[in-house]
Scaffold this active site. Structure first.
Site, short mmCIF file in Angstrom:
data_model
loop_
_atom_site.label_atom_id
_atom_site.label_comp_id
_atom_site.label_asym_id
_atom_site.label_seq_id
_atom_site.Cartn_x
_atom_site.Cartn_y
_atom_site.Cartn_z
N MET A 29 0.84 -1.20 0.00
CA MET A 29 0.00 0.00 0.00
C MET A 29 0.87 1.25 0.00
SD MET A 29 -3.42 -0.92 2.09
CE MET A 29 -2.81 -0.63 3.72
N HIS A 33 9.00 1.32 3.39
CA HIS A 33 10.10 1.33 4.36
C HIS A 33 10.95 0.09 4.11
CE1 HIS A 33 7.67 -1.63 6.39
NE2 HIS A 33 6.67 -0.77 6.50
N HIS A 36 9.25 -3.36 3.48
CA HIS A 36 8.83 -3.60 2.08
C HIS A 36 10.04 -3.93 1.20
CE1 HIS A 36 5.60 -0.61 3.40
NE2 HIS A 36 4.88 -1.65 3.00
N ASP A 149 2.52 -9.44 9.06
CA ASP A 149 1.07 -9.63 8.94
C ASP A 149 0.80 -11.13 8.88
OD1 ASP A 149 -0.09 -6.73 8.37
OD2 ASP A 149 1.83 -6.90 7.35
P1 AMP Z 1 1.54 -2.93 3.44
O1 AMP Z 1 2.07 -1.87 2.51
O2 AMP Z 1 1.50 -2.51 4.86
O3 AMP Z 1 0.25 -3.55 2.94
O4 AMP Z 1 2.62 -4.10 3.40
C1 AMP Z 1 3.00 -4.70 2.19
C2 AMP Z 1 3.76 -5.95 2.51
O5 AMP Z 1 4.93 -5.62 3.26
C3 AMP Z 1 2.95 -6.93 3.38
O6 AMP Z 1 3.16 -8.26 2.92
C4 AMP Z 1 3.53 -6.72 4.74
O7 AMP Z 1 3.41 -7.85 5.59
C5 AMP Z 1 4.98 -6.42 4.43
N1 AMP Z 1 5.61 -5.71 5.54
C6 AMP Z 1 5.16 -4.60 6.15
N2 AMP Z 1 5.95 -4.28 7.19
C7 AMP Z 1 6.93 -5.21 7.23
C8 AMP Z 1 8.05 -5.44 8.08
N3 AMP Z 1 8.33 -4.64 9.11
N4 AMP Z 1 8.84 -6.50 7.83
C9 AMP Z 1 8.56 -7.34 6.80
N5 AMP Z 1 7.52 -7.19 5.96
C10 AMP Z 1 6.71 -6.14 6.18
#
Ligand code: AMP
Length: 298
Positions: A29, A33, A36, A149
């Site tokens: 999304m 960081h 990602h 997640d």
């Molecule tokens: P999001 O943009 O929050 O939907 O996350 C995109 C992907 O990045 C998802 O599969 C998350 O689980 C992964 N993600 C987010 N934060 C972390 C983190 N700290 N360490 C590893 N993967 C992450």
């Protein structure tokens, strides 16, 4: 790096890439960081082409949640992805992703109603729907998700199995700040005081780790210790502290066969999650210390 904003172009570009190599997809999304970017690096090492999507998915936010406020940092994200050497960035608008009149949704009942699915009704329906759409558009060989997640990983594994998607899901370790806070796009909501308070999630899980290392496996004891850590700070409201089977998300009474220990808590107005996996889980290629889980459903 090619940036694509329409579904039709995305389907064509991915079909062309698949003719010459394997394709890895990382759905995000945005507000990227290092968590990602760790998924991007993993995909880079394992696939010929890397595709990242940035889409703040409205269907996974309930009314009153932070959809409008969710951080959108597109230019900064593009620079990071370009540096990371990805091939394709898919960044559709919400009308492009959900064409007017579209009503179909993907439900994963049961597992999708547990942990975050219980706290955020409809959340995993939105996640499963958008990930299924991305899988159909991209047809990736592998798709990379963060173990941060953990419930999402379990729900998507169930979806892939149930709907026969020909994709390998790869769950990657949680990337943390130097002080232990799990990286999250939502961390930027935290005031300096709440940022300090947010360490309680990591501290709670560390307390559990110490008990596990001392040989404790009873879930009620571990859960009690976890809840007590949270009870000590009035500025933090525990949403759940769960000890579950990482595949089904159902509670386990004992962690000896392996368990997911997951917490969600409100730190001020920000909801944060974190988790650990205990040792001895009976799947192959599981590296618990680092929370790395990999399984094939292809
Ligand atoms: P999001 O943009 O929050 O939907 O996350 C995109 C992907 O990045 C998802 O599969 C998350 O689980 C992964 N993600 C987010 N934060 C972390 C983190 N700290 N360490 C590893 N993967 C992450």
């Amino acid at each position: 790096m090619q940036i694509i904003t329409t579904v039709r172009q995305m389907q064509q570009a991915c079909r062309d890439l698949r003719l010459t190599g394997t394709l890895g997809l990382i759905p995000t999304m945005g507000a990227l960081h290092d968590g990602h970017l760790s998924l991007v690096r993993r995909a880079r090492g394992e696939c010929d082409f890397v595709v990242v999507s940035i889409f703040v998915n409205p269907t996974q936010f309930a009314a009153g949640e932070d959809y409008e406020a969710y951080p959108r940092t597109f230019d900064d994200d593009c620079a990071k992805l370009k540096d990371a050497g990805i091939d394709l960035l898919f960044a559709p608008g919400s009308e492009e992703m959900y064409s007017p009149g579209s009503t179909s949704l993907v439900e994963v009942p049961g597992i999708g109603d547990r942990l975050d699915g219980a706290s955020r009704p409809g959340h995993f329906r939105g996640v499963a729907t958008v990930v299924a759409k991305l899988f159909n558009m991209v047809s990736p060989d592998r798709a990379y998700f963060g173990q941060k997640d953990a419930a999402q990983v379990a729900v998507l594994r169930a979806m892939v199995r149930d709907l026969n998607f020909l994709v390998q899901l790869v769950a990657c370790p949680i990337v943390r700040e130097p002080d232990g806070l799990a990286m999250s796009s939502r961390n930027r909501y935290l005031s300096p005081q709440d940022r300090r308070r947010a360490l309680i999630l990591h501290r709670g899980l560390q307390t559990v780790c110490e008990l596990l290392e001392a040989g404790e496996t009873r879930s009620d004891i571990l859960q009690g210790a976890l809840s007590r850590v949270f009870a000590a700070d009035e500025g933090v409201r525990l949403d759940y502290a769960a000890i579950v089977d990482p595949r089904t998300l159902l509670p386990v009474a004992d962690t000896a066969q392996g368990a997911l220990i997951a917490v969600a808590a409100w730190v001020g107005a920000t909801r944060l999650i974190d988790n650990i996996l205990t040792e001895n889980l009976p799947f192959e290629s599981l590296h618990l210390r680092h929370g790395l889980m990999e399984e094939t459903h292809a």
